[in-house]
Design a protein around this motif. Sequence first.
Motif, PDB file in Angstrom:
ATOM      1  N   ILE A  45       0.831  -1.195   0.000  1.00 28.91           N
ATOM      2  CA  ILE A  45       0.000   0.000   0.000  1.00 28.91           C
ATOM      3  C   ILE A  45       0.869   1.248   0.000  1.00 28.91           C
ATOM      4  O   ILE A  45       1.694   1.446   0.893  1.00 28.91           O
ATOM      5  CB  ILE A  45      -0.955   0.008   1.214  1.00 28.91           C
ATOM      6  CG1 ILE A  45      -1.814  -1.266   1.214  1.00 28.91           C
ATOM      7  CG2 ILE A  45      -1.829   1.248   1.198  1.00 28.91           C
ATOM      8  CD1 ILE A  45      -2.636  -1.480  -0.036  1.00 28.91           C
ATOM      9  N   ASP A  46       0.680   2.056  -1.021  1.00 27.53           N
ATOM     10  CA  ASP A  46       1.438   3.304  -1.163  1.00 27.53           C
ATOM     11  C   ASP A  46       0.847   4.352  -0.226  1.00 27.53           C
ATOM     12  O   ASP A  46      -0.301   4.771  -0.390  1.00 27.53           O
ATOM     13  CB  ASP A  46       1.354   3.767  -2.618  1.00 27.53           C
ATOM     14  CG  ASP A  46       2.262   4.955  -2.907  1.00 27.53           C
ATOM     15  OD1 ASP A  46       2.819   5.516  -1.943  1.00 27.53           O
ATOM     16  OD2 ASP A  46       2.408   5.305  -4.092  1.00 27.53           O
ATOM     17  N   ARG A  95      -4.057   6.887 -12.643  1.00 21.72           N
ATOM     18  CA  ARG A  95      -3.476   7.862 -11.725  1.00 21.72           C
ATOM     19  C   ARG A  95      -2.731   7.141 -10.609  1.00 21.72           C
ATOM     20  O   ARG A  95      -3.087   6.023 -10.236  1.00 21.72           O
ATOM     21  CB  ARG A  95      -4.583   8.718 -11.097  1.00 21.72           C
ATOM     22  CG  ARG A  95      -5.316   9.604 -12.068  1.00 21.72           C
ATOM     23  CD  ARG A  95      -6.521  10.246 -11.401  1.00 21.72           C
ATOM     24  NE  ARG A  95      -6.176  11.025 -10.224  1.00 21.72           N
ATOM     25  CZ  ARG A  95      -6.113  12.354 -10.176  1.00 21.72           C
ATOM     26  NH1 ARG A  95      -6.369  13.064 -11.262  1.00 21.72           N
ATOM     27  NH2 ARG A  95      -5.809  12.988  -9.053  1.00 21.72           N
ATOM     28  N   LYS A  96      -1.724   7.818 -10.068  1.00 19.96           N
ATOM     29  CA  LYS A  96      -0.962   7.229  -8.966  1.00 19.96           C
ATOM     30  C   LYS A  96      -1.793   7.117  -7.693  1.00 19.96           C
ATOM     31  O   LYS A  96      -1.493   6.294  -6.821  1.00 19.96           O
ATOM     32  CB  LYS A  96       0.301   8.050  -8.706  1.00 19.96           C
ATOM     33  CG  LYS A  96       1.334   7.930  -9.817  1.00 19.96           C
ATOM     34  CD  LYS A  96       2.580   8.745  -9.523  1.00 19.96           C
ATOM     35  CE  LYS A  96       3.603   8.580 -10.628  1.00 19.96           C
ATOM     36  NZ  LYS A  96       4.823   9.378 -10.393  1.00 19.96           N
ATOM     37  N   ASP A  97      -2.835   7.946  -7.567  1.00 23.48           N
ATOM     38  CA  ASP A  97      -3.664   7.913  -6.352  1.00 23.48           C
ATOM     39  C   ASP A  97      -4.885   7.013  -6.507  1.00 23.48           C
ATOM     40  O   ASP A  97      -5.931   7.245  -5.898  1.00 23.48           O
ATOM     41  CB  ASP A  97      -4.095   9.333  -5.959  1.00 23.48           C
ATOM     42  CG  ASP A  97      -4.939  10.017  -7.017  1.00 23.48           C
ATOM     43  OD1 ASP A  97      -5.018   9.496  -8.156  1.00 23.48           O
ATOM     44  OD2 ASP A  97      -5.527  11.076  -6.715  1.00 23.48           O
ATOM     45  N   PHE A  98      -4.752   5.960  -7.330  1.00 24.16           N
ATOM     46  CA  PHE A  98      -5.895   5.070  -7.566  1.00 24.16           C
ATOM     47  C   PHE A  98      -6.406   4.430  -6.276  1.00 24.16           C
ATOM     48  O   PHE A  98      -7.611   4.202  -6.125  1.00 24.16           O
ATOM     49  CB  PHE A  98      -5.537   3.985  -8.598  1.00 24.16           C
ATOM     50  CG  PHE A  98      -4.588   2.938  -8.086  1.00 24.16           C
ATOM     51  CD1 PHE A  98      -5.056   1.787  -7.486  1.00 24.16           C
ATOM     52  CD2 PHE A  98      -3.216   3.109  -8.205  1.00 24.16           C
ATOM     53  CE1 PHE A  98      -4.178   0.819  -7.007  1.00 24.16           C
ATOM     54  CE2 PHE A  98      -2.335   2.155  -7.728  1.00 24.16           C
ATOM     55  CZ  PHE A  98      -2.819   1.011  -7.119  1.00 24.16           C
ATOM     56  N   PHE A  99      -5.487   4.139  -5.328  1.00 21.77           N
ATOM     57  CA  PHE A  99      -5.935   3.492  -4.096  1.00 21.77           C
ATOM     58  C   PHE A  99      -6.803   4.445  -3.270  1.00 21.77           C
ATOM     59  O   PHE A  99      -7.768   4.026  -2.639  1.00 21.77           O
ATOM     60  CB  PHE A  99      -4.742   2.999  -3.271  1.00 21.77           C
ATOM     61  CG  PHE A  99      -5.151   2.202  -2.058  1.00 21.77           C
ATOM     62  CD1 PHE A  99      -5.757   0.963  -2.192  1.00 21.77           C
ATOM     63  CD2 PHE A  99      -4.954   2.701  -0.781  1.00 21.77           C
ATOM     64  CE1 PHE A  99      -6.149   0.229  -1.086  1.00 21.77           C
ATOM     65  CE2 PHE A  99      -5.347   1.979   0.342  1.00 21.77           C
ATOM     66  CZ  PHE A  99      -5.941   0.741   0.181  1.00 21.77           C
ATOM     67  N   TYR A 100      -6.458   5.716  -3.308  1.00 22.96           N
ATOM     68  CA  TYR A 100      -7.290   6.725  -2.644  1.00 22.96           C
ATOM     69  C   TYR A 100      -8.703   6.698  -3.227  1.00 22.96           C
ATOM     70  O   TYR A 100      -9.702   6.739  -2.492  1.00 22.96           O
ATOM     71  CB  TYR A 100      -6.660   8.104  -2.825  1.00 22.96           C
ATOM     72  CG  TYR A 100      -7.585   9.264  -2.571  1.00 22.96           C
ATOM     73  CD1 TYR A 100      -7.883   9.679  -1.262  1.00 22.96           C
ATOM     74  CD2 TYR A 100      -8.177   9.955  -3.630  1.00 22.96           C
ATOM     75  CE1 TYR A 100      -8.744  10.741  -1.023  1.00 22.96           C
ATOM     76  CE2 TYR A 100      -9.027  11.015  -3.407  1.00 22.96           C
ATOM     77  CZ  TYR A 100      -9.313  11.401  -2.105  1.00 22.96           C
ATOM     78  OH  TYR A 100     -10.166  12.452  -1.879  1.00 22.96           O
ATOM     79  N   LEU A 101      -8.817   6.605  -4.568  1.00 24.33           N
ATOM     80  CA  LEU A 101     -10.121   6.564  -5.220  1.00 24.33           C
ATOM     81  C   LEU A 101     -10.902   5.321  -4.822  1.00 24.33           C
ATOM     82  O   LEU A 101     -12.119   5.371  -4.633  1.00 24.33           O
ATOM     83  CB  LEU A 101      -9.951   6.634  -6.742  1.00 24.33           C
ATOM     84  CG  LEU A 101      -9.394   7.957  -7.281  1.00 24.33           C
ATOM     85  CD1 LEU A 101      -9.066   7.847  -8.759  1.00 24.33           C
ATOM     86  CD2 LEU A 101     -10.377   9.090  -7.024  1.00 24.33           C
TER      87      LEU A 101
END
Length: 492
Positions: A239-240, A320-326
Amino acid sequence: MDKAKQVDELINSLKDVMNDGIQKQNHEKAMAAISYGCNLLYQFNQKYMDPEFENGVVSIAEVYQKMHSDVLLDYQADSNTVLFYDGFGMDIRGVSKVNLNAIAKNGYRVIYVLPEKSRGKMPETEKMLEGMDVIWEYVDMKKSYAKWLEETLAVIFKYCPKAMFYYTTPYDAPGAVAFAVMTGKVDRFLIDLQDHAFWLGARSNDYFCGSRQVSASNLLYERGVRKNQLLRHGGSLLIDKTEYDHSGLPFDPEKTRFIFSGGSLYKTLGDPELYFYKIVRNILEAHKDVYFLYAGEGDTSEMDKITSEFPGRAFLIQERKDFFYLITKCTFYLNTYPMFGGMMMKYSAYAKKIPVTLRHGDDSNWLLYEQEKRRVEYDTYEELIRDVDRLLEDEAYLHEREALLEGSVVSEEQFIKDMKSAIETHTVTYHHTDYRIDTTKFRKEFYERFDFQKIRKEIVFLRDRSLFGSYPWMMMALLEKYSKRVIQKVFK
């Protein structure tokens, strides 16, 4: 002419070129024939392994074993060094990060081999590996197959690893040859990234790491691998925790109820009913306050229809790099169909967001731990829609279902532990079954959307130029491809 016949004719011709190249010790041309042929078989995806191309790899490797006989005879493996060969060299690939992290955290010195074109373009991976014992080595994988092979072998001989991990494209002839050269000298582990597709390397590796049952099934019954070579080692996540900038989104994820999905768009195409798009339409028509967001690229023909039909509520964005946030902010994740997204399914489960998945045969089985308990798959479109309506209308029911995802993904700690035992004793905690998965339907869909004339041109690269004398149309295809790129840049 029938597609299968067109492919067979070209593949048989390439095998003649390969054999002629091996006989004349023109290994550049032989590897070009292997690479191009395997790429074509990967795109066609009607079988999972080609014994003649595999044997071609071994034949070339035997020549290089003789050339480097002195080095191989004196080879002394460093018990604390592990080589990770990454033929992609992409900073956004989660699988490479998960494995690199686990190897390094077990205290091994990691020799990270990747393409020269990736130099200076891996900031996220560099940040993750900061402070760890990692040596970055770059190989020119663009100009020449022989140069690619020689540089890879030079790195191996320089560091003398005890184990090597093979993480690369399905048609990496130089990588396969380099690993085959090291037979009996190094423990070689293939990371089965394309478990559902054709790939090269079955005879170049000793152990095969996959997380899904489709990996085990295809390895056992289609690729000719023995069961004691299979390791159920995969499926974990890294997890980033980076705080990314979330700007540029079409709506505020903190204040909007939305369904999220993503991946290469070809995964949503191929079935005659276009079920993925039917599901999206049904959700947006029945639930007026719900938005839909898809992150990915590829053939946008069907997605364009969705965004046109639901302006201001349906959006297509780039990865996007923030896919986990989404994922953490969506109501649930809608898995692609007919091909599902394995990593996204795991990320969703980890975030306690239901990866709503329309079953496509056995393709997505065994991806999550004790998957049947998680209730994420549906046998029919109608069953899925009924349950999705309830998930969107009954918040208590949604949370009840989300709770079932607890413990469904292998933890980072468990994966690190299994990495150590895989390297040292070739064992891991979990095991595959002998269950055979029927991929007939899956292959039929690949067959139906395969365009021979289009694909054979798209997969030509400059490094294939040794084949141009035998196949003049390849040069024309390459010129056409480059001219398109120039035009696109001019009018960007």
